[in-house]
Design an enzyme around this catalytic site. Structure first.
Site, PDB file in Angstrom:
ATOM      1  N   GLY A 163      -1.202   2.115  17.956  1.00  0.00           N
ATOM      2  CA  GLY A 163      -0.788   1.090  16.982  1.00  0.00           C
ATOM      3  C   GLY A 163       0.391   1.574  16.141  1.00  0.00           C
ATOM      4  O   GLY A 163       0.931   2.667  16.358  1.00  0.00           O
ATOM      5  N   GLN A 179      -7.347   3.260  13.924  1.00  0.00           N
ATOM      6  CA  GLN A 179      -7.740   2.096  14.717  1.00  0.00           C
ATOM      7  C   GLN A 179      -8.003   0.871  13.844  1.00  0.00           C
ATOM      8  O   GLN A 179      -8.032  -0.241  14.332  1.00  0.00           O
ATOM      9  CB  GLN A 179      -8.989   2.453  15.545  1.00  0.00           C
ATOM     10  CG  GLN A 179      -9.481   1.398  16.500  1.00  0.00           C
ATOM     11  CD  GLN A 179      -8.492   1.098  17.626  1.00  0.00           C
ATOM     12  OE1 GLN A 179      -7.824   2.009  18.122  1.00  0.00           O
ATOM     13  NE2 GLN A 179      -8.368  -0.160  17.994  1.00  0.00           N
ATOM     14  N   ARG A 212     -12.691   4.035   1.612  1.00  0.00           N
ATOM     15  CA  ARG A 212     -11.924   4.620   0.509  1.00  0.00           C
ATOM     16  C   ARG A 212     -12.687   4.813  -0.803  1.00  0.00           C
ATOM     17  O   ARG A 212     -12.586   5.844  -1.442  1.00  0.00           O
ATOM     18  CB  ARG A 212     -10.744   3.697   0.203  1.00  0.00           C
ATOM     19  CG  ARG A 212      -9.421   4.311   0.484  1.00  0.00           C
ATOM     20  CD  ARG A 212      -8.330   3.335   0.106  1.00  0.00           C
ATOM     21  NE  ARG A 212      -7.388   3.191   1.184  1.00  0.00           N
ATOM     22  CZ  ARG A 212      -6.614   2.121   1.350  1.00  0.00           C
ATOM     23  NH1 ARG A 212      -6.695   1.097   0.515  1.00  0.00           N
ATOM     24  NH2 ARG A 212      -5.784   2.091   2.355  1.00  0.00           N
ATOM     25  N   CYS A 228      -1.002   1.890   0.349  1.00  0.00           N
ATOM     26  CA  CYS A 228       0.392   2.334   0.393  1.00  0.00           C
ATOM     27  C   CYS A 228       1.106   2.242  -0.952  1.00  0.00           C
ATOM     28  O   CYS A 228       1.801   3.184  -1.355  1.00  0.00           O
ATOM     29  CB  CYS A 228       1.161   1.544   1.448  1.00  0.00           C
ATOM     30  SG  CYS A 228       0.716  -0.197   1.501  1.00  0.00           S
ATOM     31  N   GLN A 277       6.624  -5.893  -1.572  1.00  0.00           N
ATOM     32  CA  GLN A 277       6.043  -5.211  -0.410  1.00  0.00           C
ATOM     33  C   GLN A 277       6.583  -5.751   0.916  1.00  0.00           C
ATOM     34  O   GLN A 277       6.724  -6.962   1.106  1.00  0.00           O
ATOM     35  CB  GLN A 277       4.517  -5.307  -0.467  1.00  0.00           C
ATOM     36  CG  GLN A 277       3.960  -4.546  -1.651  1.00  0.00           C
ATOM     37  CD  GLN A 277       2.454  -4.551  -1.787  1.00  0.00           C
ATOM     38  OE1 GLN A 277       1.952  -4.748  -2.877  1.00  0.00           O
ATOM     39  NE2 GLN A 277       1.718  -4.325  -0.711  1.00  0.00           N
ATOM     40  N   LYS A 305      -6.591  -2.656  -6.405  1.00  0.00           N
ATOM     41  CA  LYS A 305      -6.533  -1.284  -5.891  1.00  0.00           C
ATOM     42  C   LYS A 305      -5.705  -0.376  -6.807  1.00  0.00           C
ATOM     43  O   LYS A 305      -5.934   0.820  -6.869  1.00  0.00           O
ATOM     44  CB  LYS A 305      -5.910  -1.268  -4.485  1.00  0.00           C
ATOM     45  CG  LYS A 305      -6.811  -1.848  -3.393  1.00  0.00           C
ATOM     46  CD  LYS A 305      -6.044  -1.979  -2.079  1.00  0.00           C
ATOM     47  CE  LYS A 305      -6.852  -2.757  -1.042  1.00  0.00           C
ATOM     48  NZ  LYS A 305      -6.041  -3.111   0.144  1.00  0.00           N
ATOM     49  N   ARG A 361       4.790 -10.060  -1.554  1.00  0.00           N
ATOM     50  CA  ARG A 361       5.365  -9.741  -0.234  1.00  0.00           C
ATOM     51  C   ARG A 361       6.789 -10.292  -0.180  1.00  0.00           C
ATOM     52  O   ARG A 361       7.014 -11.458  -0.523  1.00  0.00           O
ATOM     53  CB  ARG A 361       4.521 -10.410   0.857  1.00  0.00           C
ATOM     54  CG  ARG A 361       4.979 -10.085   2.255  1.00  0.00           C
ATOM     55  CD  ARG A 361       4.426  -8.790   2.802  1.00  0.00           C
ATOM     56  NE  ARG A 361       2.986  -8.781   2.916  1.00  0.00           N
ATOM     57  CZ  ARG A 361       2.255  -7.657   2.840  1.00  0.00           C
ATOM     58  NH1 ARG A 361       2.828  -6.480   2.672  1.00  0.00           N
ATOM     59  NH2 ARG A 361       0.942  -7.711   2.939  1.00  0.00           N
ATOM     60  N   HIS A 398       8.214  -0.334   0.898  1.00  0.00           N
ATOM     61  CA  HIS A 398       7.701  -1.044  -0.272  1.00  0.00           C
ATOM     62  C   HIS A 398       8.506  -0.620  -1.498  1.00  0.00           C
ATOM     63  O   HIS A 398       8.824   0.566  -1.675  1.00  0.00           O
ATOM     64  CB  HIS A 398       6.243  -0.656  -0.526  1.00  0.00           C
ATOM     65  CG  HIS A 398       5.250  -1.348   0.371  1.00  0.00           C
ATOM     66  ND1 HIS A 398       5.596  -2.270   1.332  1.00  0.00           N
ATOM     67  CD2 HIS A 398       3.891  -1.253   0.417  1.00  0.00           C
ATOM     68  CE1 HIS A 398       4.501  -2.709   1.940  1.00  0.00           C
ATOM     69  NE2 HIS A 398       3.453  -2.102   1.409  1.00  0.00           N
TER      70      HIS A 398
HETATM   71  N1  HSE Z   1      -2.088  -3.490   1.723  1.00  0.00           N
HETATM   72  C1  HSE Z   1      -0.752  -3.067   1.985  1.00  0.00           C
HETATM   73  C2  HSE Z   1       0.147  -4.236   2.217  1.00  0.00           C
HETATM   74  C3  HSE Z   1      -0.638  -2.156   3.156  1.00  0.00           C
HETATM   75  O1  HSE Z   1      -0.364  -5.313   2.507  1.00  0.00           O
HETATM   76  O2  HSE Z   1       1.353  -4.097   2.092  1.00  0.00           O
HETATM   77  C4  HSE Z   1      -1.712  -1.168   3.386  1.00  0.00           C
HETATM   78  O3  HSE Z   1      -1.826  -0.141   2.441  1.00  0.00           O
END
Ligand code: HSE
Length: 376
Positions: free
Chosen positions: A11, A75, A104, A137, A164, A246, A270, A277
């Site tokens: 992946g 995975q 986590r 991340c 992001q 998070k 996003r 990011h």
């Molecule tokens: N949750 C993050 C994102 C990526 O959607 O950009 C994974 O850490």
């Protein structure tokens, strides 16, 4: 030599991990076994490393998995949920390193980001912890960007407004973003060739293409190209997204702060970039420190920081996904005192979501475990 089993190496995160491991010659330090969820019995990939397995091993075969000293999974969460507890139930005592978020926040797992929490990793190892999980991340990238200030305990709270990249949503989303860009361009390519000088007309055509039935959006559900999405991950039904939640939870778990957590919150968005990011941070410091000193502390936080002075030309040219993607640098700039409060500063930071945001912390954790085993 210890036996290390790899799952999910094909992946996106897995591929970045393997590439980094080959670059760093990590494979010479242990015996490697490759597992597959769908191609057991087929040939190994054509890499110039030595494989202990003759053909790919079934990644759902608990007995085979349990022969490993260390398992490294990229995975995904569904696989972890299926396999991890079965392994622990048969008393497998190996180390489990995981890129997925499933484990986590569990008490018997540590979130690994060794430039920040190597001491916690050592302590957890000595106390018998065997589950090591890569962090979210944005959290890992933010902590690396502000590590100097954290080390000196200068932070009161952080507000992180994120930008992001598509990669955080997965490989198919990255493809979809490029397809969307192409569809928008196709809808106006004749006009851009000089046949239509009315930009408002061209813009309207592009907008119609983005909002048409034919626009490809099966992964994002909405256009990302020419657009943005102000929500990432689940709705926690308290106004916060899981991605935003998070920030504070993982930050304090990584820093091993149980009482008086550092407050972290902000909006996660996003945007139409591929794999880096960005975050606009507002930090409230607990002291009024001269800006030159703040710059020094941030710039010397760790060896990956690429500090960009708060000047227009350097910021525009160096503090961007186009400059940072594919590199291990954490670019940090736009550091200035905000007019709102003498103790409040701004920071803009950019980091590769697949490297320090995903593969690098777990690659280094494997190395830490191998070294610890060798020094016994
Ligand atoms: N949750 C993050 C994102 C990526 O959607 O950009 C994974 O850490």
């Amino acid at each position: 030599m210890r036996k290390v089993g790899f799952i999910g190496w094909r992946g996106m995160v897995g591929s970045v991990l393997i590439k980094r491991m080959i670059e760093e010659s990590d494979f010479s330090d242990f015996d490697s076994y490759f597992f597959s969820t769908s191609q057991a019995g087929q040939k190994n990939p054509e890499w110039n490393i030595s494989f202990k397995n003759e053909t790919l091993i079934d990644a759902f075969d608990i007995q085979e998995l349990s022969k490993m000293d260390i398992l490294m999974s990229c995975q995904g969460g569904e696989y972890t949920s299926k396999v991890f507890s079965q392994l622990r139930n048969i008393k497998w005592e190996g180390h489990w390193i995981d890129a997925a978020s499933t484990l986590r926040m569990k008490e018997d797992s540590l979130i690994v980001l060794d430039p920040i929490n190597k001491k916690s990793i050592d302590k957890a190892y000595d106390s018998g912890i065997k589950n090591w999980v890569g962090g979210n991340c944005t959290v890992s990238l933010m902590l690396l960007a502000i590590s100097g200030l954290l080390e000196k305990n200068l932070i009161d709270w952080v507000s992180s407004m994120t930008y992001q990249a598509a990669s955080g949503a997965g490989a198919n989303n990255m493809r979809e973003l490029l397809i969307q860009m192409g569809q928008i361009h196709s809808s106006v390519s004749d006009d851009l060739d000089g046949h239509n000088l009315n930009i408002l007309d061209v813009d309207n055509k592009a907008l119609q293409a983005m909002n048409s039935e034919k626009f490809q959006k099966s992964n994002f559900q909405v256009p990302l190209a020419g657009n943005l999405i102000p929500w990432i991950d689940e709705d926690l039904n308290n106004g916060q997204s899981r991605e935003e939640w998070k920030g504070q939870s993982e930050t304090n778990k990584i820093l091993a702060i149980d009482f008086n957590p550092i407050k972290v919150d902000g909006l996660c968005v996003r945007i139409a970039t591929m794999r880096s990011h960005c975050q606009a941070l507002t930090l409230k410091l607990n002291k009024n420190i001269p800006i030159e000193e703040i710059n020094d502390i941030i710039a010397n936080g760790n060896e990956w920081i690429k500090f960009i002075p708060n000047k227009k030309e350097q910021s525009v040219n160096l503090l961007s996904p186009a400059q940072v993607s594919g590199k291990l640098n954490i670019a940090v700039g736009r550091v200035r005192k905000l007019d709102i409060d003498q103790n409040c500063i701004s920071i803009f930071t950019v980091g590769d979501q697949l490297l320090w945001g995903a593969a690098e912390p777990i690659r280094r954790m494997l190395k830490i475990l191998i070294n610890k085993g060798n020094s016994k």
